[in-house]
Motif scaffolding. Sequence first.
Motif: not given
Length: 214
Positions: A138-154
């Motif tokens: 999914r396209a994530v433009a917000d950096e805070t949301e993107l960091r949280a998404e990456l930490e959850d996935r990884l």
Amino acid sequence: MTFSAYLLIAIDLIAAAVLAFGLFYRRHRRRDLVVAFLGVNVGVLAVAAVLGTAEVALGLGLGLFGVLSIIRLRSSEISQREVAYYFASLAIGLIAGLPQSEPLPAIGLIGLIVAVMWAADHPAIMARSRHQIVRLDRAVADETELRAELEDRLGATVTAFAVQQLDLVNDTTLVDVRYRVGSRTRRIPERASAASAPAERTATTTVATAGGIR
């Protein structure tokens, strides 16, 4: 050639073998670069020895070092770790090939290069640090949301990241991520959970219907 010159050649070959086989190949298993490291080392050693016997200035030897480096680095893409091994091999060959009035300082410098490469590339150094290129669905433009998404996935703590591509048409995000493992628990992706929900509801409905028939 003097005895010290032959001694430095022997030290160079031993150091190059330790660097290529004992360190690099043992840890990274790339045969092609082992050949490159040894070939470059011996080639620079030979050219530096010839330049030294022809009484050419040290500046020309260093110029050869730079020219060979540019040619090699432009020929193919290699990682920063491999660049370090490549330059170490070049430096060892150049130090051993140039004429020395006293071989002990040169031997010490060669040993220092090998020791630094052994320590810097040791698996225990920064063992929890990782680097990956991640494509999110999914396209994530917000950096805070993107960091949280990456930490959850990884399932890890993200230390740094850089968005390489934000595709709003195909709804994807390509991210260069550096993270530290062992500090978080990876969650199950929401889409997978949502996909399994209809099956669970269907199973519940079937059991209820069967109960009604009995």
